[in-house]
Design a protein around this motif. Structure first.
Motif, PDB file in Angstrom:
ATOM      1  N   MET A 156      48.372  17.675  11.855  1.00 39.99           N
ATOM      2  CA  MET A 156      47.993  17.313  10.496  1.00 39.99           C
ATOM      3  C   MET A 156      47.208  18.431   9.793  1.00 39.99           C
ATOM      4  SD  MET A 156      49.256  14.324  10.118  1.00 39.99           S
ATOM      5  CE  MET A 156      48.426  13.704   8.681  1.00 39.99           C
ATOM      6  N   ARG A 157      46.964  19.563  10.454  1.00 37.22           N
ATOM      7  CA  ARG A 157      46.153  20.606   9.832  1.00 37.22           C
ATOM      8  C   ARG A 157      46.951  21.352   8.760  1.00 37.22           C
ATOM      9  NH1 ARG A 157      47.199  23.379  14.960  1.00 37.22           N
ATOM     10  NH2 ARG A 157      48.561  25.104  14.484  1.00 37.22           N
ATOM     11  N   LYS A 158      46.220  22.101   7.939  1.00 33.79           N
ATOM     12  CA  LYS A 158      46.827  22.847   6.851  1.00 33.79           C
ATOM     13  C   LYS A 158      47.633  24.010   7.434  1.00 33.79           C
ATOM     14  CE  LYS A 158      45.436  26.019   3.332  1.00 33.79           C
ATOM     15  NZ  LYS A 158      44.380  26.954   3.187  1.00 33.79           N
ATOM     16  N   LYS A 159      48.792  24.259   6.877  1.00 29.36           N
ATOM     17  CA  LYS A 159      49.623  25.356   7.346  1.00 29.36           C
ATOM     18  C   LYS A 159      49.018  26.681   6.902  1.00 29.36           C
ATOM     19  CE  LYS A 159      53.955  22.881   7.508  1.00 29.36           C
ATOM     20  NZ  LYS A 159      55.337  22.800   7.041  1.00 29.36           N
ATOM     21  N   LYS A 160      49.125  27.693   7.777  1.00 31.49           N
ATOM     22  CA  LYS A 160      48.586  29.012   7.464  1.00 31.49           C
ATOM     23  C   LYS A 160      49.600  29.796   6.645  1.00 31.49           C
ATOM     24  CE  LYS A 160      45.725  29.148  11.547  1.00 31.49           C
ATOM     25  NZ  LYS A 160      45.442  29.787  12.799  1.00 31.49           N
ATOM     26  N   THR A 161      49.059  30.655   5.792  1.00 31.55           N
ATOM     27  CA  THR A 161      49.919  31.501   4.980  1.00 31.55           C
ATOM     28  C   THR A 161      50.469  32.632   5.838  1.00 31.55           C
ATOM     29  OG1 THR A 161      48.096  32.916   4.315  1.00 31.55           O
ATOM     30  CG2 THR A 161      48.539  30.979   2.931  1.00 31.55           C
ATOM     31  N   PRO A 162      51.544  33.266   5.410  1.00 26.70           N
ATOM     32  CA  PRO A 162      52.073  34.395   6.192  1.00 26.70           C
ATOM     33  C   PRO A 162      51.049  35.518   6.366  1.00 26.70           C
ATOM     34  CG  PRO A 162      53.678  33.679   4.557  1.00 26.70           C
ATOM     35  CD  PRO A 162      52.421  32.908   4.310  1.00 26.70           C
ATOM     36  N   GLU A 163      50.193  35.732   5.364  1.00 24.83           N
ATOM     37  CA  GLU A 163      49.159  36.770   5.476  1.00 24.83           C
ATOM     38  C   GLU A 163      48.173  36.423   6.589  1.00 24.83           C
ATOM     39  OE1 GLU A 163      49.762  35.238   2.409  1.00 24.83           O
ATOM     40  OE2 GLU A 163      51.101  36.819   1.698  1.00 24.83           O
ATOM     41  N   GLU A 164      47.772  35.149   6.647  1.00 27.32           N
ATOM     42  CA  GLU A 164      46.844  34.721   7.702  1.00 27.32           C
ATOM     43  C   GLU A 164      47.483  34.862   9.076  1.00 27.32           C
ATOM     44  OE1 GLU A 164      44.189  31.296   5.456  1.00 27.32           O
ATOM     45  OE2 GLU A 164      46.153  30.751   6.248  1.00 27.32           O
ATOM     46  N   LEU A 165      48.744  34.505   9.190  1.00 31.06           N
ATOM     47  CA  LEU A 165      49.440  34.642  10.469  1.00 31.06           C
ATOM     48  C   LEU A 165      49.549  36.102  10.881  1.00 31.06           C
ATOM     49  CD1 LEU A 165      52.286  32.013   9.969  1.00 31.06           C
ATOM     50  CD2 LEU A 165      50.314  31.813  11.474  1.00 31.06           C
ATOM     51  N   GLU A 166      49.828  36.969   9.917  1.00 29.70           N
ATOM     52  CA  GLU A 166      49.942  38.400  10.213  1.00 29.70           C
ATOM     53  C   GLU A 166      48.603  38.970  10.670  1.00 29.70           C
ATOM     54  OE1 GLU A 166      50.764  42.435   7.682  1.00 29.70           O
ATOM     55  OE2 GLU A 166      51.958  40.668   7.181  1.00 29.70           O
ATOM     56  N   LYS A 167      47.529  38.572  10.001  1.00 22.17           N
ATOM     57  CA  LYS A 167      46.198  39.057  10.373  1.00 22.17           C
ATOM     58  C   LYS A 167      45.824  38.581  11.777  1.00 22.17           C
ATOM     59  CE  LYS A 167      41.493  39.362   8.669  1.00 22.17           C
ATOM     60  NZ  LYS A 167      40.557  39.018   7.616  1.00 22.17           N
ATOM     61  N   GLU A 168      46.134  37.338  12.096  1.00 22.56           N
ATOM     62  CA  GLU A 168      45.849  36.828  13.444  1.00 22.56           C
ATOM     63  C   GLU A 168      46.647  37.584  14.491  1.00 22.56           C
ATOM     64  OE1 GLU A 168      46.395  32.625  13.850  1.00 22.56           O
ATOM     65  OE2 GLU A 168      44.655  32.155  12.621  1.00 22.56           O
ATOM     66  N   ALA A 169      47.893  37.910  14.182  1.00 23.22           N
ATOM     67  CA  ALA A 169      48.725  38.655  15.121  1.00 23.22           C
ATOM     68  C   ALA A 169      48.155  40.050  15.350  1.00 23.22           C
ATOM     69  CB  ALA A 169      50.153  38.741  14.609  1.00 23.22           C
ATOM     70  N   GLU A 170      47.681  40.682  14.271  1.00 16.98           N
ATOM     71  CA  GLU A 170      47.070  42.007  14.413  1.00 16.98           C
ATOM     72  C   GLU A 170      45.824  41.942  15.278  1.00 16.98           C
ATOM     73  OE1 GLU A 170      46.208  43.800  10.657  1.00 16.98           O
ATOM     74  OE2 GLU A 170      48.297  43.696   9.989  1.00 16.98           O
ATOM     75  N   MET A 171      45.001  40.941  15.047  1.00 19.82           N
ATOM     76  CA  MET A 171      43.762  40.811  15.830  1.00 19.82           C
ATOM     77  C   MET A 171      44.074  40.556  17.297  1.00 19.82           C
ATOM     78  SD  MET A 171      41.340  41.423  13.776  1.00 19.82           S
ATOM     79  CE  MET A 171      39.861  40.846  14.587  1.00 19.82           C
ATOM     80  N   ALA A 172      45.125  39.806  17.569  1.00 18.89           N
ATOM     81  CA  ALA A 172      45.479  39.527  18.955  1.00 18.89           C
ATOM     82  C   ALA A 172      46.016  40.772  19.643  1.00 18.89           C
ATOM     83  CB  ALA A 172      46.520  38.415  19.006  1.00 18.89           C
ATOM     84  N   ASP A 173      46.684  41.661  18.881  1.00 22.53           N
ATOM     85  CA  ASP A 173      47.251  42.871  19.464  1.00 22.53           C
ATOM     86  C   ASP A 173      46.190  43.920  19.781  1.00 22.53           C
ATOM     87  OD1 ASP A 173      49.726  41.773  19.338  1.00 22.53           O
ATOM     88  OD2 ASP A 173      50.309  42.772  17.472  1.00 22.53           O
ATOM     89  N   GLN A 174      45.106  43.880  19.084  1.00 27.65           N
ATOM     90  CA  GLN A 174      44.075  44.895  19.289  1.00 27.65           C
ATOM     91  C   GLN A 174      43.317  44.623  20.582  1.00 27.65           C
ATOM     92  OE1 GLN A 174      41.652  44.703  15.827  1.00 27.65           O
ATOM     93  NE2 GLN A 174      43.123  45.806  14.546  1.00 27.65           N
TER      94      GLN A 174
END
Length: 142
Positions: free
Chosen positions: A89-107
């Motif tokens: 039921m949570r709010k869907k993340k925007t593509p920008e938010e998903l991209e930023k999370e992916a970058e943070m996980a890769d670092q």
């Protein structure tokens, strides 16, 4: 079909336990069901009233405690603004938010530390430049 005379009712009324009072029984059952539903509704209303009164008494006690210890009452929480516990039921993340999370996980840790230090150095550099401009602006020749 047969006019006023119904041969089936004549036969069933003569059998033991068979009845010609089916209509009367149905009416009695319907009346009993209506009375039962009314009794249930009345009991539910009394229960709600009882609980409302109990909650009012509790709130009075709570307010007395708040007054005694000078505690402010918590504001009512808007259920629409709360984050739901259910992840579906949570709010869907925007593509920008998903991209930023992916970058943070890769670092890795060193990259994160390097970026943090670069950001801090950039902030300090900006502060020094701002001070320099403010000092330089005050020391102008006339």
């Amino acid at each position: 079909m047969f006019g006023m005379f119904n041969p089936m009712s004549a036969v069933t009324s003569q059998l033991p336990g068979g009845g010609g009072d089916d209509e009367g029984d149905k009416e009695k059952e319907e009346e009993a069901e209506r009375e039962r539903q009314e009794a249930i509704a009345e009991a539910e209303e009394r229960r709600k009233d009882k609980h409302r009164k109990m909650e009012e008494e509790r709130e009075t006690m709570r307010q007395g405690i708040r007054d005694k210890y000078n505690i402010k009452k918590k504001e009512e929480v808007d259920p629409m603004n709360m984050e739901p516990d259910n992840p579906l039921m949570r709010k869907k993340k925007t593509p920008e938010e998903l991209e930023k999370e992916a970058e943070m996980a890769d670092q890795d840790e060193l990259t994160k530390l390097k970026n943090t230090l670069e950001n801090q150095v950039g902030d300090i550099k900006q502060q020094i430049e701002d001070k320099w401009r403010s000092i330089h602006g005050k020391c102008s020749l006339q």
